[in-house]
Write a protein that holds these residues in place. Structure first.
Motif, short mmCIF file in Angstrom:
data_model
loop_
_atom_site.label_atom_id
_atom_site.label_comp_id
_atom_site.label_asym_id
_atom_site.label_seq_id
_atom_site.Cartn_x
_atom_site.Cartn_y
_atom_site.Cartn_z
N ALA A 1 -5.12 -6.79 -6.26
CA ALA A 1 -5.90 -6.56 -5.12
C ALA A 1 -4.93 -7.12 -3.88
CB ALA A 1 -7.32 -6.99 -4.96
N VAL A 2 -4.99 -8.53 -3.79
CA VAL A 2 -4.19 -9.05 -2.88
C VAL A 2 -2.86 -8.57 -2.63
CG1 VAL A 2 -3.24 -11.49 -1.91
CG2 VAL A 2 -5.38 -11.16 -2.82
N HIS A 3 -1.99 -8.44 -3.65
CA HIS A 3 -0.67 -7.64 -3.59
C HIS A 3 -0.54 -6.29 -3.00
CE1 HIS A 3 3.44 -7.09 -4.80
NE2 HIS A 3 3.13 -6.12 -5.09
N LEU A 4 -1.71 -5.60 -3.44
CA LEU A 4 -1.82 -4.15 -2.85
C LEU A 4 -2.05 -4.21 -1.41
CD1 LEU A 4 -2.14 -1.17 -3.51
CD2 LEU A 4 -4.41 -1.55 -3.83
N LEU A 5 -2.92 -5.07 -0.71
CA LEU A 5 -3.42 -5.31 0.38
C LEU A 5 -2.28 -5.76 1.22
CD1 LEU A 5 -7.12 -6.51 0.09
CD2 LEU A 5 -6.35 -4.44 1.03
N ASP A 6 -1.30 -6.70 0.75
CA ASP A 6 -0.26 -7.15 1.33
C ASP A 6 0.59 -5.87 1.67
OD1 ASP A 6 0.91 -9.56 2.35
OD2 ASP A 6 2.25 -9.57 0.64
N LYS A 7 0.82 -5.19 0.53
CA LYS A 7 1.84 -4.03 0.80
C LYS A 7 1.35 -3.04 1.96
CE LYS A 7 4.84 -5.12 -2.26
NZ LYS A 7 6.45 -5.56 -1.87
N LEU A 8 0.03 -2.69 1.79
CA LEU A 8 -0.63 -1.67 2.80
C LEU A 8 -0.80 -2.34 4.21
CD1 LEU A 8 -3.48 -0.45 0.51
CD2 LEU A 8 -1.41 0.69 1.09
N PHE A 9 -1.31 -3.70 4.52
CA PHE A 9 -1.17 -4.09 5.86
C PHE A 9 -0.18 -5.44 6.13
CE2 PHE A 9 -5.64 -2.56 4.21
CZ PHE A 9 -5.74 -1.65 5.08
N LYS A 10 0.57 -5.09 6.71
CA LYS A 10 1.96 -6.03 6.77
C LYS A 10 1.10 -7.35 7.64
CE LYS A 10 4.74 -3.41 5.13
NZ LYS A 10 5.27 -3.56 3.63
N ASP A 11 0.21 -7.15 8.30
CA ASP A 11 -0.41 -8.56 8.83
C ASP A 11 -1.06 -9.56 7.86
OD1 ASP A 11 1.07 -8.22 11.21
OD2 ASP A 11 -0.80 -6.96 12.19
#
Length: 79
Positions: free
Chosen positions: A57-67
């Motif tokens: 989940a953290v990796h996915l959110l990291d990719k979706l939201f650059k900030d």
């Protein structure tokens, strides 16, 4: 080690319980009353999939939201 090997007296009946551990009453070798927190036996096995889910989940959110930068959180949880 078994609790009985560490403390002079250990009550196997927990006085409190939560998702990760139980709290038991024990007495040290000097007779001092203690509250001992013992993790559930199955915690290590069941937490592996939880840790992998958090990392995903953290990796996915990291990719979706650059900030969004919480990879440190998943690394900390994995330890």
């Amino acid at each position: 080690k078994y609790p009985e090997e560490i403390w002079s007296k250990f009550d196997e009946n927990p006085i409190a319980s939560a998702s990760l551990a139980q709290v038991h009453t024990a007495f040290d070798k000097n007779g001092k009353k203690l509250a001992i927190k013992i993790q559930h036996r199955w915690l290590r096995e069941t937490s592996k999939s939880d840790i992998e889910a958090v990392k995903f989940a953290v990796h996915l959110l990291d990719k979706l939201f650059k900030d969004f930068s919480y990879t440190w959180l998943s690394e900390e949880i994995a330890q």
